[in-house]
Design an enzyme around this catalytic site. Structure first.
Site, PDB file in Angstrom:
ATOM      1  N   ARG A   1       0.667   6.093  17.109  1.00  0.00           N
ATOM      2  CA  ARG A   1       0.606   6.981  16.097  1.00  0.00           C
ATOM      3  C   ARG A   1       0.959   8.431  16.517  1.00  0.00           C
ATOM      4  O   ARG A   1       1.737   9.141  15.771  1.00  0.00           O
ATOM      5  CB  ARG A   1      -0.982   7.233  15.905  1.00  0.00           C
ATOM      6  CG  ARG A   1      -1.763   5.878  15.270  1.00  0.00           C
ATOM      7  CD  ARG A   1      -0.857   5.301  14.289  1.00  0.00           C
ATOM      8  NE  ARG A   1      -1.630   3.929  13.661  1.00  0.00           N
ATOM      9  CZ  ARG A   1      -0.878   3.031  13.108  1.00  0.00           C
ATOM     10  NH1 ARG A   1       0.595   3.025  12.864  1.00  0.00           N
ATOM     11  NH2 ARG A   1      -1.586   2.371  12.373  1.00  0.00           N
TER      12      ARG A   1
ATOM     13  N   SER B   1      -6.547  -6.785   8.179  1.00  0.00           N
ATOM     14  CA  SER B   1      -6.038  -5.699   8.171  1.00  0.00           C
ATOM     15  C   SER B   1      -5.338  -5.735   9.606  1.00  0.00           C
ATOM     16  O   SER B   1      -5.750  -5.819  10.537  1.00  0.00           O
ATOM     17  CB  SER B   1      -6.771  -4.611   8.031  1.00  0.00           C
ATOM     18  OG  SER B   1      -6.200  -3.254   8.360  1.00  0.00           O
TER      19      SER B   1
ATOM     20  N   ASP C   1      -6.994   6.006  12.497  1.00  0.00           N
ATOM     21  CA  ASP C   1      -5.532   6.468  12.304  1.00  0.00           C
ATOM     22  C   ASP C   1      -5.222   7.497  11.628  1.00  0.00           C
ATOM     23  O   ASP C   1      -4.405   8.181  11.831  1.00  0.00           O
ATOM     24  CB  ASP C   1      -4.686   5.144  11.539  1.00  0.00           C
ATOM     25  CG  ASP C   1      -4.604   3.968  12.704  1.00  0.00           C
ATOM     26  OD1 ASP C   1      -4.599   4.320  13.912  1.00  0.00           O
ATOM     27  OD2 ASP C   1      -4.630   2.892  12.142  1.00  0.00           O
TER      28      ASP C   1
ATOM     29  N   ASP D   1       0.613  -1.194  -0.025  1.00  0.00           N
ATOM     30  CA  ASP D   1      -0.004  -0.086  -0.051  1.00  0.00           C
ATOM     31  C   ASP D   1       0.962   1.265   0.052  1.00  0.00           C
ATOM     32  O   ASP D   1       0.559   2.108  -0.903  1.00  0.00           O
ATOM     33  CB  ASP D   1      -0.881  -0.106   1.158  1.00  0.00           C
ATOM     34  CG  ASP D   1      -2.049  -0.879   1.061  1.00  0.00           C
ATOM     35  OD1 ASP D   1      -1.999  -1.998   0.377  1.00  0.00           O
ATOM     36  OD2 ASP D   1      -2.926  -0.668   1.620  1.00  0.00           O
TER      37      ASP D   1
END
Lengths: 407, 407, 407, 407
Positions: free
Chosen positions: C98, C182, C127, C16
């Site tokens: 994050r 995922s 996210d 990705d």
């Protein structure tokens, strides 16, 4: 009772604590150390010294301290950083003075080798709790003598009889029934309870109030004040730097002149009953308004809301006597941390009981951005289209639920 | 855009929403249903009908509703049961009207078979959020057209040009620059934002205020009001039963006469910026004071504190537009439940900007017990010795910690 | 789009973000700086470097950082000081990583003179919010490119087609449909979402889990750990001092071995929908239990309760991406302040999915006082009679209310 | 003491309350009414009747009630609707039974014309508070006799001596030192305190536990349960409808079999000290997990968060004995209101101490929308571009602050 060698008494010099002084000497056969503090109650302290001497207290065991700066700087100002109000109305004028008295009682006990402290608060009120929780938190071994919970002088007649019997001077006013109110004063406020106020349906008498004129009698001319804040505390008034105690005294004078800060309420005591009290807090009333105003431009929204959410709890901690408890200290750390950007000035207008905020600004810390807030063209500082996505995502959970219900 | 057959527009009859009406007709080639509500803003509604007819709206698609009673009964009063104040100051006069408008827009959409609604709120403010969150919560399939977020008429000049081009009547005031303020009014309040107010350091101009006289110009004679409460709502004034809307209108009249309820603040919008607003909420200001007073004698301490702790969150829910969200409804259930004992009366004195509570009582629900609270002999209703144990156990954890620290 | 000179991409080296890398180069005609961090996800980073080189990224614009110590010390541990759990279950493994990534993206943008950052998070998840709120809070001028919200490669087929067209290597697993989940991993946890999990009624497949054995396959022999705490953080394991990252890695190893820390839940995303996720947090699960245990003997009751009351709010701040916001920082100041006495050790037993606290002590900070708590004779450390007064005063308001109701 | 005509004693039939029975008869020269309840403690009640008869209690003044259904339905289930946990761990098994006992004591006092109640709780614990606050809240005039706070039998030796002197049968185990633990049991849990547990550093002995096998001895084969919920309460197990008490009993049996629900902790008592307790709550442990799971798909996010924020406070209310206080009742109204959509089923897997949620669904009330949550193409159910605006507006205040700081 032989294990009490010496006791430190919070001594005002008034009738009640004079009786207590004598009663302690007689009952415990012990030395008494008197502690009288100037926290701005507006009374002479030397008479308290003379009275103490008359009771045979040694000069070196008579403590008379001017605590006004410490009181405002370390207790009143930190509390106002939180916009603290108990039950939506009360500015905690009595509550905030007690932890300082407790602290000094414990310090003096240590200095003088006393194992006990004593105070004149009754067994029905909050003050006994505040004095004693503070004392125990600072010295877990301290002994507390609370005469009102121990002796049998529970009526005023018995008290007067005891005084006369022991040659304690009783002023004329006491013989005549005295003030109809139970009062407490310090730099932050004066309070009234009891007697005529025990009927919460009845209006307080005009001549009860001592610090403020009535709004009706206040000047017809409004007065503007510029208050400068640094780290959440007021530091200058109309351009003049003032110490903490000077600031509060001056705001009291100005507020009192303009009829500001009277309050008549029924509050919930920690010991379980409702109580009607009247308060005059002229300077505090101005400070509360002004502090909210300076925060309104310098504090982040979510920080302000966090403070608002926690404020009632913080207020209860102080009201209930937990100033020296770890939970109050922990909250204070948070509150103080939020104030580092609370710098700038506020303009208020005083007029017949009103404190009206009319302007506020901060050169260094204003989060007000007129380019974004404007109703005029903002030259792209804010993209109105963003609001569509903002609303859509905030609405998503509501729409999903509505779909289910419509099914 | 062909999928919009019909749109319900919240239509005031003013310039902005008239332009929107025309723009919707042109842009979406669709039927427009106009909805104009009387929520006490104090303007004639028939001109709105006439204007709508001029735009070719069918008579049966012109909705003009008198929502004053519903507004006060189902929105304002429930909010005041919580003593709701946003950010310590704001009484949420605009916020509380929006969910009612949203509800009617959705109802009318259903009645008329419209798939969309439209409103004149800008993309920078809170009102778009309140309208749209309400609409989505009530009808998850509704389409929302927010012209201010979509069109290119973002300056006043462009708007006026569009109006002239399309023959939309523009009043003289608009050509001359119009009111310098963005205003919103309903039975609870009137608000001012924008222009001169965009400098938060500058005092608002005296001639801006519309509903209240200045405290300076208010009568020299105070006026007393007796307000009777039932289940937390005011139901009678000076002995006279009044409907919800009548009550608020009368309190507005009295408050306005005495210069009560002006407010000048900087608030934090939900969309992220700070904004300066001025508000007049004369009746609401009286109601807030009076409601706290009746609660002070009828509500249990811990219930009152629970309400105080939750109030800022409840206020944010309303401010942010979540009236119809399940979390607001859940909180309301709690709040309403607490009000079943909030019955009695409050006496307030109005004088030059001041609302002074001077008495309160409840024949049926007063928890104030003068036998216990008295400073006089209470004949055994309260055992002062109990306080010793109370303090000792509350102090225990503090003493254990202090012992450890002293070790 | 010509105003983007250079963009820093959070680059994993996977398919990705490789497609994003190419897409950024093509779409913005700009330099791309790649940033790949080791936060304990357990993958080689050198392949990411090689891939970046293949895309023509200059060596000096390839950042590969080992952030494991910083991650655990400055993010994970502070969070665990609050016993943080989102919605009663989730240990925030993804959320807490994050803000660190956001911080490094902004730092690298500054170092490299890039005006923009980019990431591979989708437009449906949390996210994107966490990355971008963090980035904006640290650099208000930063531009954010979120390809998943901009491009048209929204299906996996389109993505693969784009990759093939541009010569981006696609591993076999992707062609075959790839992992059905995922996933996201760092030293605190590994998460699984999507595909088979999108039916919350269905049990997760056993072969999905990667870090932990199933409780069924865990050893039949329990294992005891002694964890030493200093200022609220674990600092030694079975007597051996460990760095923050070493500690968490070792607890992961031990927890994983014993089948500890699996979680299967439905959570509420900040963007508005519910989502089913599975998580493995072996070390974190041990730390949560152990931290509560060490606090149980070292923290004051009211401080502990204050922390508990604030915890869900603190958890939401982190979950929603507000790590760098002032409200999170203010709360952290309070939380950290409470941990200064949280010193001592905890013994836990690990057995087939269970973390069982079996002992805890603190030589320096234990508030557990067996002399007072004992059911045996306490030699006067506690006066049972005090409890009578404690109860009586706490009951007073209840009795007054009951009297009224019985009237 | 002559004003006590009759006292209702919470009577277990054990040694302590038998001594109390005799002591009450002797000390107060009054009638004693015994009340023995089956709340699922798992002991025969008829022996209590026989003993009471031996003390001369009249048959009609011996109350033996089966309260199991009422206990679970009106106390345990309402508490579990809030996911109630005290201090992060404790499921309040003892706390929740006390208000029911208090209620029956007051009811029986009314039926029998007794002016007082009595109980066997010590002066150091929470139970005295719970009994007495409940009693006072329900009957403000009730007199409470708490022998452990009044008599001089404070050591076990004195108690045994008193028993022997008055011919109270003492079982062998008591003479031999008795159980080393102070225990309390009801349908929700069994608790252990005292003796060996007074050292919080030491592991509890395996042979202490009575209701659960150790995880080590639990079956090697996992067991799946399907629990059906209606309005937040479990109503059917594996498809079979069960009454409230049946449900909890069956979950206890299953949980106990699989080694579920053991807990070893140090808690903060309301009376001020820390205390170490061990608990077995097999069914409750299953219910907590399962209830959170059914809420995870049926409750709105903000409602769930509101509940989470209030839960610790609600837990403290119950722990501290305020079940019958108005603040607990007000919170319950909110909690119960939120449960009207909490319908559906949860599947859990029990295995050697683990309760693992593996699936959950609701035909009528699921807010989980896989079309929106999916990582696959959602056919337009969610517009990813909306997230950009959502983030931008949520970031606005952070950016404004950052700009100021960067200035």
């Amino acid at each position: 009772m032989s294990n009490i060698n010496k006791v430190v008494l919070a001594y005002s010099g008034g009738l009640d604590t004079s009786v207590i002084l004598k009663w302690l000497q007689d009952t415990y056969q012990c030395d008494v150390v008197t502690f009288t503090a100037d926290i701005g109650q507006g009374e002479e302290l030397e008479p308290a010294r003379n009275k103490a001497l008359q009771f045979g207290i040694k000069p070196e065991q008579i403590y008379i301290d001017d605590l006004r700066e410490e009181f405002v700087r370390d207790f009143v100002f930190p509390m106002f950083r939180a916009n603290t109000v108990y039950e939506g109305e009360y500015l905690l004028g009595t509550s905030i003075a007690r932890p300082l008295i407790a602290k000094r009682l414990i310090e003096i006990a240590k200095e003088t080798g006393a194992v006990a402290i004593s105070h004149g608060a009754t067994g029905k009120g909050n003050d006994q709790v505040r004095f004693e929780l503070g004392a125990y938190a600072l010295n877990p071994e301290i002994k507390v003598i609370a005469p009102w919970r121990e002796w049998d002088l529970l009526s005023r007649e018995k008290l007067l009889a005891y005084a006369e019997k022991h040659g304690i001077p009783v002023e004329m006013k006491h013989k005549a029934g005295g003030s109809p109110y139970s009062m407490d004063a310090n730099l932050l406020h004066i309070s009234y309870e009891g007697r005529h106020l025990e009927n919460p349906a009845a209006e307080a008498e005009e001549d009860m109030w001592r610090w403020t004129v009535s709004p009706e009698k206040a000047p017809d001319q409004a007065e503007y004040l510029d208050i400068e804040y640094a780290n959440g505390d007021p530091v200058a008034l109309n351009g003049k730097k003032l110490s903490a105690a000077e600031m509060l005294a001056e705001l009291n004078r100005l507020g009192g002149k303009h009829g500001i800060g009277r309050l008549d309420l029924v509050e919930n005591r920690y010991v379980g009953m409702k109580s009607r009290g009247c308060y005059e807090t002229p300077g505090g009333t101005i400070m509360l308004k002004a502090h909210r105003a300076i925060e309104s431009i310098t504090l982040d929204r979510e920080v302000a809301h966090l403070k608002d959410d926690l404020m009632p709890r913080y207020a209860s901690m102080i009201y209930n006597g937990y100033w020296w408890a770890p939970e109050r200290r922990a909250l204070q750390v948070l509150i103080d941390d939020t104030q580092k950007h609370v710098n700038g000035w506020v303009r208020v207008k005083l007029y017949k009981g009103n404190v009206i905020v009319v302007g506020r600004d901060s050169k260094t810390d204003s989060l007000f951005d007129s380019n974004i807030a404007t109703f005029e063209d903002d030259a792209g500082a804010y993209n109105q289209a963003d609001a569509g996505g903002f609303i859509k995502l905030n609405a998503l959970r509501l729409r999903i639920a509505a779909k289910l219900q419509n099914r």
